[in-house]
Structures are given as structure tokens and as C-alpha cells.
Motif scaffolding. Sequence first.
Motif, PDB file in Angstrom:
ATOM      1  N   UNK A  90       0.806  -1.165   0.060  1.00 35.42           N
ATOM      2  CA  UNK A  90      -0.199  -0.186  -0.070  1.00 35.42           C
ATOM      3  C   UNK A  90       0.915   1.297   0.017  1.00 35.42           C
ATOM      4  N   UNK A  91       2.048   1.320   0.732  1.00 35.92           N
ATOM      5  CA  UNK A  91       2.696   2.346   0.910  1.00 35.92           C
ATOM      6  C   UNK A  91       3.308   2.680  -0.632  1.00 35.92           C
ATOM      7  N   UNK A  92       3.987   1.380  -1.195  1.00 38.39           N
ATOM      8  CA  UNK A  92       4.258   1.540  -2.551  1.00 38.39           C
ATOM      9  C   UNK A  92       3.323   2.237  -3.518  1.00 38.39           C
ATOM     10  N   UNK A  93       2.190   1.637  -3.375  1.00 36.28           N
ATOM     11  CA  UNK A  93       1.341   2.215  -4.541  1.00 36.28           C
ATOM     12  C   UNK A  93       0.923   3.568  -4.357  1.00 36.28           C
ATOM     13  N   UNK A  94       0.797   3.991  -3.124  1.00 39.22           N
ATOM     14  CA  UNK A  94       0.390   5.315  -2.797  1.00 39.22           C
ATOM     15  C   UNK A  94       1.626   6.175  -3.209  1.00 39.22           C
ATOM     16  N   UNK A  95       2.720   5.845  -3.001  1.00 38.39           N
ATOM     17  CA  UNK A  95       4.069   6.728  -3.411  1.00 38.39           C
ATOM     18  C   UNK A  95       4.256   6.929  -5.164  1.00 38.39           C
ATOM     19  N   UNK A  96       3.686   5.598  -5.718  1.00 36.84           N
ATOM     20  CA  UNK A  96       3.929   5.726  -7.211  1.00 36.84           C
ATOM     21  C   UNK A  96       2.542   6.609  -7.651  1.00 36.84           C
ATOM     22  N   UNK A  97       1.558   6.497  -7.136  1.00 37.51           N
ATOM     23  CA  UNK A  97       0.341   7.323  -7.699  1.00 37.51           C
ATOM     24  C   UNK A  97       0.629   8.650  -7.368  1.00 37.51           C
ATOM     25  N   UNK A  98       1.417   9.009  -6.278  1.00 38.96           N
ATOM     26  CA  UNK A  98       1.531  10.375  -6.133  1.00 38.96           C
ATOM     27  C   UNK A  98       2.634  10.961  -7.014  1.00 38.96           C
ATOM     28  N   UNK A  99       3.556  10.007  -7.372  1.00 36.33           N
ATOM     29  CA  UNK A  99       4.775  10.674  -7.959  1.00 36.33           C
ATOM     30  C   UNK A  99       4.778  10.244  -9.339  1.00 36.33           C
ATOM     31  N   UNK A 100       3.551   9.716  -9.768  1.00 36.98           N
ATOM     32  CA  UNK A 100       3.318   9.834 -11.263  1.00 36.98           C
ATOM     33  C   UNK A 100       2.035  10.535 -11.737  1.00 36.98           C
ATOM     34  N   UNK A 101       1.757  11.383 -10.938  1.00 38.99           N
ATOM     35  CA  UNK A 101       0.644  12.405 -11.048  1.00 38.99           C
ATOM     36  C   UNK A 101       1.358  13.681 -11.050  1.00 38.99           C
ATOM     37  N   UNK A 102       1.001  14.858 -12.094  1.00 42.19           N
ATOM     38  CA  UNK A 102       1.587  15.904 -12.134  1.00 42.19           C
ATOM     39  C   UNK A 102       1.025  17.017 -11.070  1.00 42.19           C
ATOM     40  N   UNK A 103       1.328  17.979 -10.879  1.00 37.46           N
ATOM     41  CA  UNK A 103       0.822  18.946 -10.041  1.00 37.46           C
ATOM     42  C   UNK A 103      -0.556  19.406 -10.305  1.00 37.46           C
ATOM     43  N   UNK A 104      -0.822  19.359 -11.595  1.00 34.20           N
ATOM     44  CA  UNK A 104      -2.335  19.668 -12.026  1.00 34.20           C
ATOM     45  C   UNK A 104      -3.042  18.419 -12.106  1.00 34.20           C
ATOM     46  N   UNK A 105      -2.668  17.340 -11.832  1.00 37.50           N
ATOM     47  CA  UNK A 105      -3.337  16.077 -11.951  1.00 37.50           C
ATOM     48  C   UNK A 105      -3.158  15.136 -13.248  1.00 37.50           C
ATOM     49  N   UNK A 106      -2.358  15.727 -14.116  1.00 37.02           N
ATOM     50  CA  UNK A 106      -1.811  15.041 -15.106  1.00 37.02           C
ATOM     51  C   UNK A 106      -0.906  13.949 -15.217  1.00 37.02           C
ATOM     52  N   UNK A 107      -1.137  12.788 -15.971  1.00 35.81           N
ATOM     53  CA  UNK A 107      -0.014  11.755 -15.872  1.00 35.81           C
ATOM     54  C   UNK A 107       1.404  12.163 -16.154  1.00 35.81           C
ATOM     55  N   UNK A 108       2.331  11.626 -15.311  1.00 35.85           N
ATOM     56  CA  UNK A 108       3.618  11.910 -15.412  1.00 35.85           C
ATOM     57  C   UNK A 108       4.506  10.602 -15.291  1.00 35.85           C
ATOM     58  N   UNK A 109       5.582  10.411 -15.746  1.00 41.71           N
ATOM     59  CA  UNK A 109       6.495   9.513 -15.488  1.00 41.71           C
ATOM     60  C   UNK A 109       7.289   9.923 -13.996  1.00 41.71           C
ATOM     61  N   UNK A 110       7.782   8.895 -13.350  1.00 40.83           N
ATOM     62  CA  UNK A 110       8.368   9.242 -12.142  1.00 40.83           C
ATOM     63  C   UNK A 110       9.473  10.089 -12.269  1.00 40.83           C
TER      64      UNK A 110
END
Length: 155
Positions: A90-110
Motif C-alpha cells: 500500500x505504501x508503495x502504490x500510494x507513493x507511485x500514484x503520487x509521484x506519477x501524477x503531475x501537480x495539475x493532475x496530469x499523468x507523468x513518469x516518475x
Amino acid sequence: MARRAAELSGAVAPADRDLLLCAAWLHDIGYAAAARDTGFHPLDGARLLWRLGWPARLCALVAHHSGACFQAEAQGVTGLAEFPDEQSAVTDALAVADQTTGVCGEPASLEERLAEALGRHGALSVYALAHSRRAPYLRAAAHRVHLRLTPAPAR
């Protein structure tokens, strides 16, 4: 970010999927004025949620989201130990979700997200001080999530 967490929810046990989504929705609540205590949003958010009666595990996920311990250390923030860091799927998935979403909600790579944040905060920032330890942690979390989402080869 919650949409991205839903996309990654297959990387966690079915019993933890709602928790992942809830943590995704609430992970940045510490930026709210009502939460401000230390000025460190992961800890402030976790403390606010705790005061409001949210489950301890959810509070801990908010406190430790996206490698918050590295930022806290760089900023001299104490208090994260109030909340256990479960270091789980869960910790991993939360981090990846956060860090692959841009500041405006757009998809981004890590890597795009890490570079954007370094650019936004600056090379001499506290963020940059934490980067050398936080980035490998986030890359490892992304790798673990990828492995959990990759089907086992057929025999």
C-alpha cells in the motif's frame, strides 16, 4: 492522484484497495490551513486526521506518503515516529500514484515528476537535500509495484 491509485490498486491485496484509495484522496490534506501545525504537510495531515478520528493506519499512510521521512530529515522535522511506517504494498502504490501524477493532475513518469519537483524547489532547497535518498526509494517502490502488477509467466 486518486485515479492513478485506482489504476495501481491491483498491486495491493483486495482488502487494502479501499484504504489505498482513501489515502490517495487524503494524502495532501496537511496543506489545508486547518491542519497547519509543523508546516510539514505529511505530518500535519496525519495529525489532523488522527484528531478527527480516522483510523491509525490511514493516518500513518498519510504521514509517510512518498518517502516523507527523507524530507522530514532534511528539514529537521521530528514527529513522524508518532505514526508507524508500514513499508508495504500500500505504501508503495500510494507513493507511485503520487509521484506519477503531475501537480495539475496530469499523468507523468516518475522521472519527469522528480525533475519537475527539483526544478520547482531549486537545487539548493531542502527538497534537493532529500533527493539523493528519496529518489532511489521512490524508484524502488515503482519497481515493486511494477512487479506486483506484472502477471507471472505461464508455465
